[in-house]
Write a protein that holds these residues in place. Structure first.
Motif, PDB file in Angstrom:
ATOM      1  N   SER A 241       0.829  -1.205   0.000  1.00  0.00           N
ATOM      2  CA  SER A 241       0.000   0.000   0.000  1.00  0.00           C
ATOM      3  C   SER A 241       0.860   1.251   0.000  1.00  0.00           C
ATOM      4  O   SER A 241       0.506   2.260  -0.619  1.00  0.00           O
ATOM      5  CB  SER A 241      -0.918  -0.007   1.228  1.00  0.00           C
ATOM      6  OG  SER A 241      -1.764  -1.133   1.210  1.00  0.00           O
ATOM      7  N   ASN A 254      -6.172   4.038  -3.467  1.00  0.00           N
ATOM      8  CA  ASN A 254      -5.192   3.039  -3.044  1.00  0.00           C
ATOM      9  C   ASN A 254      -5.843   1.976  -2.167  1.00  0.00           C
ATOM     10  O   ASN A 254      -5.584   0.777  -2.316  1.00  0.00           O
ATOM     11  CB  ASN A 254      -4.050   3.728  -2.286  1.00  0.00           C
ATOM     12  CG  ASN A 254      -2.867   2.814  -2.067  1.00  0.00           C
ATOM     13  OD1 ASN A 254      -2.663   1.858  -2.799  1.00  0.00           O
ATOM     14  ND2 ASN A 254      -2.081   3.112  -1.059  1.00  0.00           N
ATOM     15  N   THR A 255      -6.700   2.405  -1.249  1.00  0.00           N
ATOM     16  CA  THR A 255      -7.403   1.448  -0.396  1.00  0.00           C
ATOM     17  C   THR A 255      -8.288   0.528  -1.224  1.00  0.00           C
ATOM     18  O   THR A 255      -8.355  -0.682  -0.972  1.00  0.00           O
ATOM     19  CB  THR A 255      -8.258   2.181   0.648  1.00  0.00           C
ATOM     20  OG1 THR A 255      -7.444   3.093   1.396  1.00  0.00           O
ATOM     21  CG2 THR A 255      -8.901   1.201   1.607  1.00  0.00           C
ATOM     22  N   THR A 258      -5.496  -1.811  -3.753  1.00  0.00           N
ATOM     23  CA  THR A 258      -4.671  -2.781  -3.029  1.00  0.00           C
ATOM     24  C   THR A 258      -5.479  -3.496  -1.949  1.00  0.00           C
ATOM     25  O   THR A 258      -5.245  -4.675  -1.677  1.00  0.00           O
ATOM     26  CB  THR A 258      -3.451  -2.098  -2.386  1.00  0.00           C
ATOM     27  OG1 THR A 258      -3.877  -1.107  -1.454  1.00  0.00           O
ATOM     28  CG2 THR A 258      -2.579  -1.450  -3.442  1.00  0.00           C
ATOM     29  N   GLU A 280      -5.036  -1.550   6.346  1.00  0.00           N
ATOM     30  CA  GLU A 280      -4.984  -1.139   4.943  1.00  0.00           C
ATOM     31  C   GLU A 280      -5.251   0.358   4.799  1.00  0.00           C
ATOM     32  O   GLU A 280      -4.583   1.048   4.015  1.00  0.00           O
ATOM     33  CB  GLU A 280      -6.014  -1.928   4.133  1.00  0.00           C
ATOM     34  CG  GLU A 280      -6.132  -1.504   2.680  1.00  0.00           C
ATOM     35  CD  GLU A 280      -4.834  -1.636   1.930  1.00  0.00           C
ATOM     36  OE1 GLU A 280      -4.500  -0.717   1.158  1.00  0.00           O
ATOM     37  OE2 GLU A 280      -4.127  -2.652   2.121  1.00  0.00           O
ATOM     38  N   SER A 284      -2.497   2.933   3.310  1.00  0.00           N
ATOM     39  CA  SER A 284      -2.840   3.601   2.052  1.00  0.00           C
ATOM     40  C   SER A 284      -2.793   5.111   2.192  1.00  0.00           C
ATOM     41  O   SER A 284      -2.380   5.816   1.273  1.00  0.00           O
ATOM     42  CB  SER A 284      -4.231   3.160   1.592  1.00  0.00           C
ATOM     43  OG  SER A 284      -4.249   1.791   1.271  1.00  0.00           O
TER      44      SER A 284
END
Length: 701
Positions: A241, A254-255, A258, A280, A284
């Motif tokens: 991340s 991004n969250t 990934t 996460e 991120s």
């Protein structure tokens, strides 16, 4: 090095003309892609919004009727929404064509002779398009701020406000002129110029890299590392991340990307839903701090501060290291505390790295051109993309035609797969990959065009009313004699207000948008209090970044909890625990400026502040690597940690002693007390948050 600018100069007489075309194409591309997406969704038969509710018969007649009416209206709007988006896309092209054909008059004689009615209408149209595109892409928060800034600037509001907020006001015509048609506002010189060059090139790079399989490679290596680490795949989720967040520059995106891979992997290891979502989300959010790309805000920061991009990258190294080391250690202690460890460990298979060795060549080109040769980000990004594309053509030929490795190269045409085992089909397959990457980069860049335009509008109107200057003067004049952690003479109050503003503006906003707003409104006041310029900018950027995990919006946590199917509030609580040191670190580099402006003192400041950061982690997690800690022990860790982070205001010896104490106690816990792997039981994943399943805390005591 000037290839892109040379091309731009040949096509357009002025930089603003290029920015105008970029704005129009970006808005049009976003609207057309939005219309395509909406039409595709409706074609799949997703009629959930229009389907009758099974509970209508159990409701009062008026309530059921109202519900049906609302659903009918929503369904009707959903049918025409793609058509509206298409029309708005065409309007965007028409508006920028008008500006392009009248560019000389709008930027020269119109200032003296005045603007005509058509000019004003086109200006208002551009403002409307920027706000609407921002609303569709990023939600109502930024759009509402833009609308409020227009209302605040208008003569109906400004002259009726008291004190600091009073101004003489602008007419609709003046708002149209300042907000767009005079080639300002939505054409903001800093935001749109940086967005159309530096930001665009790196988003295109990210799109191409993902199409070539960079994300798949990172996740594959993560899975392999997960079999060789005691904490399993969890740390790899953090690292993956972090890497992708630096390139994408969006905590939410991004969250979503990934996290769709890493969160199920963590849950499979036994990590509870809310912890998987929070890990996460925090990882991120922090990716935007990671050099050398640092998302979008670093490019803006370089232009705002007037220093080279390399200096911004250098200034961001230590804050990024502090944040990610703190997250990694917090995750490590959390996994050990709850016993979510990997029990079947195996040696790392180094062959997993072979599949991504070709990515090291373009990354090396990026580092050399950006850091060593100090090319502009646009030129460095351009050379990196060219290198990446060239490397992929060669790599795919070696793999597909000459059977180097075990991977197959295929060309997908509809539902047909054609083996790329000949030069011709192989080149076509790579070309399709490249075009897919360019398409992905373009569609990811398009929404950002609208928000940059909206932010430019907000800045122009707030500066035009004098509000930004008034706020800066007020901040500088805040009460004297207040001191906390040595940040005296009112500086702590200023920093605290800047922190609140950064977080509040960041609620629901992308980090760059929140950063820009706070830079315009608050940063001049911080600099006026004697804080170095880059340090002040890094301070507000850090908190704008952390707004992605801060309730009540916490957009990164919201997406993570949706993927993990966990409670949003519980996920927010765990995210705040994991990211807690991040809310203190910015104050630490205000008190220890050598963390930003490197000097010989950095060699001492970094390790002692890191030790203090680890102490805060132990206090918030309540675990020191071997034992569960009592409340008094956690309080003591907090006090000593703050001494290690801020002791320099008294004497450097205070920091060193405090840091040594933290390190000594943790080494004792690690090597004397020791960690006993918990006995695996069927109830491990169902225990209460405050329970430590299977851990014998008396071992070694």
């Amino acid at each position: 090095m000037k290839i892109a600018f040379a091309i731009q100069t040949d096509l357009f007489a002025e930089t603003d003309e290029y920015v105008n075309v970029f704005l129009g194409l970006g808005l049009a591309l976003y609207y057309f892609d939005y219309a395509r997406t909406q039409y595709t969704d409706s074609a799949t038969g997703d009629d959930a919004a229009t389907a009758p509710s099974g509970d209508d018969t159990a409701q009062p007649a008026d309530t059921a009727g109202t519900g049906r009416t609302l659903r009918s209206l929503k369904a009707a709007y959903a049918r025409v929404d793609p058509i509206i988006a298409l029309l708005l896309g065409v309007a965007a092209i028409g508006a920028v064509l008008y500006v392009h054909t009248n560019y000389a008059r709008l930027t020269e004689s119109a200032h003296l002779l005045g603007y005509n009615t058509t000019d004003h209408l086109v200006g208002l149209l551009l403002i409307t398009l920027a706000i609407d595109a921002t609303r569709r892409a990023f939600g109502n928060v930024i759009a509402a701020v833009a609308v409020l800034s227009i209302a605040y600037a208008h003569t109906a509001v400004g002259p009726n406000l008291p004190g600091l907020f009073y101004h003489t006001g602008m007419t609709w015509e003046t708002i149209a002129e300042n907000g767009a048609i005079s080639v300002s506002g939505v054409y903001d010189e800093t935001l749109m110029r940086i967005g159309s060059t530096w930001v665009a090139i790196f988003i295109m790079f990210a799109g191409i890299a993902k199409a070539y399989g960079l994300m798949d490679f990172v996740l594959d290596v993560g899975r392999e590392l997960g079999t060789s680490l005691r904490t399993g795949v969890v740390q790899i989720a953090v690292i993956a991340s972090m890497v992708m967040g630096s390139i994408t520059g969006s905590a939410a995106a991004n969250t979503a990307t990934t996290g769709s891979f890493t969160i199920p992997m963590m849950k499979d290891q036994g990590v509870r839903d809310e912890f998987a979502a929070s890990i996460e989300a925090v990882a991120s959010a922090g990716g935007q701090m990671l050099p050398p790309v640092m998302g979008v805000a670093a490019f803006l920061m370089a232009d705002f501060t007037g220093v080279s991009y390399v200096e911004i990258v250098q200034a961001g190294v230590v804050p990024a290291a502090l944040f990610y080391l703190s997250v990694c250690i917090a995750v490590h202690f959390t996994i050990l505390k709850f016993g979510w460890v990997s029990r079947d460990l195996s040696a790392f298979d180094w062959r997993a790295l072979v599949g991504g060795l070709h990515f090291t060549i373009p990354i090396g080109v990026l580092l050399v051109t950006l850091v060593y040769l100090q090319y502009t980000p646009l030129s460095a990004g351009l050379y990196t993309i060219i290198t990446l594309v060239g490397v992929m053509y060669v790599r795919n030929i070696l793999v597909g035609v000459f059977d180097v490795g075990e991977e197959d190269i295929t060309l997908e045409i509809g539902e047909t797969s054609i083996a790329g085992d000949t030069i011709g089909w192989n080149v076509l397959a790579t070309t399709k990959q490249t075009l897919d990457g360019l398409k992905q980069g373009g569609t990811e860049m398009a929404p950002l065009v609208g928000v940059l335009a909206a932010m430019g509008l907000i800045i122009e109107l707030l500066e035009g009313t004098g509000l930004t200057q008034g706020i800066a003067t007020t901040i500088i004049g805040l009460g004297d004699g207040v001191s906390l952690f040595g940040l005296g003479s009112g500086l702590f109050i200023v920093l605290f207000l800047a922190m609140i503003a950064s977080i509040m503006f960041g609620l629901g906003m992308p980090t760059p948008a929140a950063y820009v707003l706070v830079v315009v409104l608050v940063t001049p006041g911080i600099i006026g209090m004697g804080v170095p310029q880059i340090t002040a900018h890094m301070f507000v950027f850090y908190f704008a970044m952390l707004s992605a995990i801060t309730p009540p919006v916490a957009i990164s946590v919201a997406i993570g909890s949706r993927i993990a199917d966990s409670s949003f509030l519980q996920s927010c609580l765990q995210a705040l625990k994991l990211g807690a040191p991040g809310f203190v670190i910015p104050y630490a580099f205000i008190a220890n400026n050598s963390l930003i402006d490197w000097s010989g003192e950095t060699l001492i400041a970094f390790p002692v502040v890191l030790a203090g950061t680890i102490g805060l982690i132990v206090a918030t997690v309540g675990f020191d690597g071997a034992r569960d800690l009592s409340i008094p022990a956690r309080g003591l860790y907090t006090v000593v940690a703050l001494c290690a982070m801020f002791g320099s205001v008294a004497h450097i010896a205070v920091q060193i002693v405090a840091a040594a104490a933290i390190v000594g106690v943790l080494l004792h816990a690690r090597f004397v007390v020791g960690y006993e792997i918990p006995v695996e039981t069927d109830t491990d994943t169902d225990t209460d948050t405050d329970a430590e399943p299977g851990i014998d805390t008396s071992t070694g005591d």
